[in-house]
Design an enzyme around this catalytic site. Structure first.
Site, PDB file in Angstrom:
ATOM      1  N   ASN A   1      -0.101   5.366   1.112  1.00 22.12           N
ATOM      2  CA  ASN A   1      -1.281   6.155   1.458  1.00 22.12           C
ATOM      3  C   ASN A   1      -1.069   7.651   1.657  1.00 22.12           C
ATOM      4  OD1 ASN A   1      -3.547   4.273   1.570  1.00 22.12           O
ATOM      5  ND2 ASN A   1      -2.304   3.224   3.092  1.00 22.12           N
TER       6      ASN A   1
ATOM      7  N   ASP B   1       0.839  -1.209   0.000  1.00 18.88           N
ATOM      8  CA  ASP B   1       0.000   0.000   0.000  1.00 18.88           C
ATOM      9  C   ASP B   1       0.870   1.254   0.000  1.00 18.88           C
ATOM     10  OD1 ASP B   1      -2.287   1.523   0.169  1.00 18.88           O
ATOM     11  OD2 ASP B   1      -3.049   0.579   1.985  1.00 18.88           O
TER      12      ASP B   1
ATOM     13  N   ASP C   1     -10.773   1.838  -3.242  1.00 22.65           N
ATOM     14  CA  ASP C   1     -11.354   1.534  -1.937  1.00 22.65           C
ATOM     15  C   ASP C   1     -12.873   1.524  -2.022  1.00 22.65           C
ATOM     16  OD1 ASP C   1      -9.067   1.181  -0.546  1.00 22.65           O
ATOM     17  OD2 ASP C   1      -8.995   3.185   0.319  1.00 22.65           O
TER      18      ASP C   1
HETATM   19  C1  DGJ Z   1      -5.808   1.907   2.018  1.00 17.43           C
HETATM   20  C2  DGJ Z   1      -6.185   0.717   1.195  1.00 17.43           C
HETATM   21  O1  DGJ Z   1      -6.670   1.105  -0.041  1.00 17.43           O
HETATM   22  C3  DGJ Z   1      -7.193  -0.128   1.958  1.00 17.43           C
HETATM   23  O2  DGJ Z   1      -7.598  -1.208   1.173  1.00 17.43           O
HETATM   24  C4  DGJ Z   1      -6.558  -0.589   3.235  1.00 17.43           C
HETATM   25  O3  DGJ Z   1      -5.498  -1.451   2.948  1.00 17.43           O
HETATM   26  C5  DGJ Z   1      -6.091   0.595   4.037  1.00 17.43           C
HETATM   27  N1  DGJ Z   1      -5.244   1.462   3.262  1.00 17.43           N
HETATM   28  C6  DGJ Z   1      -5.342   0.143   5.271  1.00 17.43           C
HETATM   29  O4  DGJ Z   1      -4.791   1.178   5.958  1.00 17.43           O
END
Ligand code: DGJ
Length: 698
Positions: A406, A404, A466
């Protein structure tokens, strides 16, 4: 010069359009020197990933140009992937001047077209609504897509299309363009005064400068392009076959992907080893093959403000470590997978306490945070080594990894940062991938914030978004399918009300949409009703039966009215057709729906059968009492009790149809529910209702 279609361009000699080569030198004038044609792929040396291919399916044309006056060389690469109708392009510039110059931009691909009667399709969006399809006319001014956030992004995918105004999914001319790169990028489409159109695709020129010392060179990432005179579907199919054959590589190339359960939306951070094992057992009993433990298993990670960087199991959550959990999952008879986010560090982590200087931040400035985390400086060797080492230890025990990412970039020191950081990431991935060839690897970036061909050179699939709301997913998956194959699109069935949109859709529809990708479930299976459990079991069995077609079939997006989405996949081996028919809103007393499939084989016959689905009796509310022998009050316990244990069968559609009829006339489906005259052949679809139809080729 402004009225000539060129293969490449530089400024200062009368071409006033956006140019492929931009340097601090101002004027450059490149002319042909020589060319070579070689079998296979010649790597221009960009340190970014390139497609795979050999003498059997690829050949390279390299054209060498030089400036008329200065010793500056420009190489243009054209790699023809003959089996899939795709040409890759890249450029390399060499500074032989003896002094330093600054490169301000170098396009991977320039495409000058003779006329401007084209429209542009771009795939734009944001978190939870990635890659929505936008169509624009080319008029008098330049259109440009600039991504400056560090990842290829959900804002604008690097994949764009040009199409003739009359081009549809099934007919007409289209040109597809994409970039094998995961960072900032730029696409420019510029019409000029003579109606010619220039298309440039490059790494993000807006946020890019690169010093070129004496003797130094710079090579671009590869761009790819394809052409179709049979509509957009054919162009997308070329890209899908290209992705499956030349981008995805190693053990998982052409292998079927397992059906997975991901615990994220089932538990978020609130899980224990026991809870996970319970989930895994439930998953196994429904036919799920891979259990994935998402965020929260490591270091101090009890919420998203801490722990990133410390890739060892939290003993309170996983007393027997990853190894112990993996063993238990394997004993259940499932594959085991785990989540990591290696490019990041939380300030509240052991890693940050030891190495605060590894985080990307600037002295004297407070760093900007994204999800309370900082980016690691992947340009540094020691950071790369730490990631390779710590993630290797995690990967020793797993069959699958979700990688991931983020947050977006901030606090960078200069404009060369983005690209050198990206080269660092590719170095890390290039070291890890071959160490664990059989581990199924899925890329993710807050959902689909980095869905691109660069990541797919290392990862076998990508988490598409998501957002798992079935309606929104029809848009996201349809947009994604323009440039990428179904097998690389992670698509999950999740709980309702949906956690992103709060919309409720039927669990059958959630499956029907997710089935046109790489299927997973992401919900607390323990909360399913007995009826839903039996539905999910049947869905997974159906998916497995049709998995080769759903993951690797040729996809057709059908031209439909706005209220309907229809996708067809054609099984590569049998020629069977599997159709998703999705209705956005119910329109009472409308006319009957037709299924007319232009790809049907006129010389064959097909056996049609609809996938048996269940209807929740709550759909009918108090109306059920018109037929029920006992009174079932709407919203009361009896109704809930029945609904949780028993569902009504949907209509059964079966027929034997000639391919000629299917292609030219179509099959008329049974009428939809209109308030009266309900019987076993009435289709109850409702809002966001859907069916799957299988046309078995006889
Ligand atoms: C963002 C991802 O897109 C989700 O599927 C999940 O893994 C979360 N992060 C977890 O923090």
């Amino acid at each position: 010069m402004n009225n000539i279609c060129l293969e490449t361009s530089a400024s200062g000699k009368g071409d006033f359009r956006a140019c492929a080569v931009r340097t601090s030198l101002g004027t450059l004038d490149f002319v042909y020197q020589s060319h070579t044609i070689s079998e296979g792929i010649v790597d221009p040396g960009s340190h970014t990933p390139i497609p795979e291919g050999d003498k059997n399916d690829a050949s390279t044309l390299k054209i060498v140009l030089a400036d008329k006056v200065l010793p500056i060389v420009l190489e243009l690469y054209y790699i023809a992937f003959t089996e899939v109708d795709v040409i890759a392009r890249a450029s390399r510039i060499v500074n032989n001047t003896g002094s330093s110059i600054t490169l301000k931009g170098l396009a991977s691909l320039q495409l000058d077209l003779f006329d401007s009667s084209w429209q542009v399709i771009s795939l734009d969006g944001a978190w939870a609504r990635e890659r929505e399809v936008h169509v624009q006319d080319i008029k008098a001014a330049t259109l440009s897509w600039n991504v400056r956030c560090g990842t290829s992004s959900a804002f604008h995918n690097p994949c764009i299309f040009l199409k003739r105004p009359d081009c549809s999914q099934s007919h007409g001319e289209a040109i597809g363009i994409n970039l094998v790169y995961s960072g900032n990028h730029q696409q420019i489409i510029e019409p000029n005064e003579f109606g010619k159109v220039r298309l440039l695709t490059a790494l993000g020129n807006d946020s890019f400068t690169w010093p070129l010392g004496p003797g130094q060179s710079f090579a671009t990432p590869m761009a790819v392009m394809t052409y179709s005179d049979k509509g957009l579907n054919q162009a997308s199919d070329n890209f899908a076959r290209f992705t499956n054959r030349h981008i995805i590589r190693g053990y998982w190339r052409y292998r079927q992907r397992p059906v997975l359960l991901n615990n994220w939306e089932a538990t978020y951070f609130d899980f224990s080893q026991d809870k996970l094992i319970k989930l895994a057992n439930q998953a196994k009993s429904l036919g799920i093959e891979l259990f994935v433990l998402d965020d929260g298993w490591f270091g101090r990670r009890t919420d998203d403000t801490k722990g990133l960087g410390d890739w060892t199991a939290n003993p309170r959550k996983l007393p027997k470590g990853i190894e112990g959990l993996a063993q238990q999952i394997h004993q259940i008879g499932m594959m085991f997978g785990i989540w990591v986010e290696p490019e990041m560090v939380s300030q509240n982590s052991e890693l940050y306490e030891k190495h605060p200087d590894w985080a990307v931040q600037l002295e004297g400035r407070d760093p900007s945070f994204g999800r309370s985390q900082l980016l690691l400086d992947l340009r540094r060797d020691e950071v790369q080594a730490y990631i390779i080492d710590s993630i290797s230890k995690v990967l020793e025990n797993v069959d699958y990894m979700k990688w991931d990412m983020n947050r977006l970039f901030s606090d960078y020191p200069d404009e060369g940062f983005f690209h050198s950081w990206m080269i660092g990431l590719y170095k890390v991935l290039g070291a890890l991938r071959p160490r664990f060839p059989k581990v199924l690897m899925e890329a993710c970036s807050s959902g689909g914030n980095r869905f691109d061909l660069g990541m797919l050179c290392f990862f076998d699939q990508v988490w598409t978004s998501d957002d798992t709301d079935a309606l929104q997913r029809t848009r996201i998956q349809e947009g994604t399918s323009y440039g990428y194959s179904q097998v690389c699109m992670g698509s999950h069935v999740s709980a309702c009300p949906n956690h992103q949109s709060l919309r409720s859709t039927d669990i059958e529809t959630r499956f029907n949409v997710a089935a046109f990708g790489n299927l997973g479930y992401e919900l607390d299976l323990g909360l399913l009703t007995p009826l839903q459990r039996s539905q999910v079991k049947a869905q997974i069995a159906y998916y497995k039966e049709h998995r080769p077609a759903l993951q690797y079939g040729k996809l057709y997006r059908m031209d439909t009215e706005e209220n309907r989405r229809m996708w067809v996949v054609e099984d590569p081996a049998s020629g069977d057709l599997l159709v998703l028919d999705f209705q956005v809103h119910v329109r009472p007393n409308s006319t009957g729906d037709m299924l007319r499939l232009y790809m049907a084989d006129e010389n064959a016959s097909y056996q049609l059968s609809s996938r048996p689905q269940k209807l929740d009796i709550r759909l009918f509310g108090s109306l059920i009492n018109r037929v029920s022998p006992i009174k079932i009050e709407d919203g009361k316990a009896l109704q809930r009790n029945i609904a949780e244990n028993w569902g009504m069968d949907t209509e059964t559609t079966t027929a034997i149809i000639g391919g000629d009829v299917l292609k030219h006339a179509g099959v008329k489906l049974d009428p939809q529910f209109t308030g009266t005259g309900y019987d076993s052949r009435t289709r109850v679809l409702g809002d966001c209702g859907s069916r799957l139809y299988w046309f078995r080729k006889l």
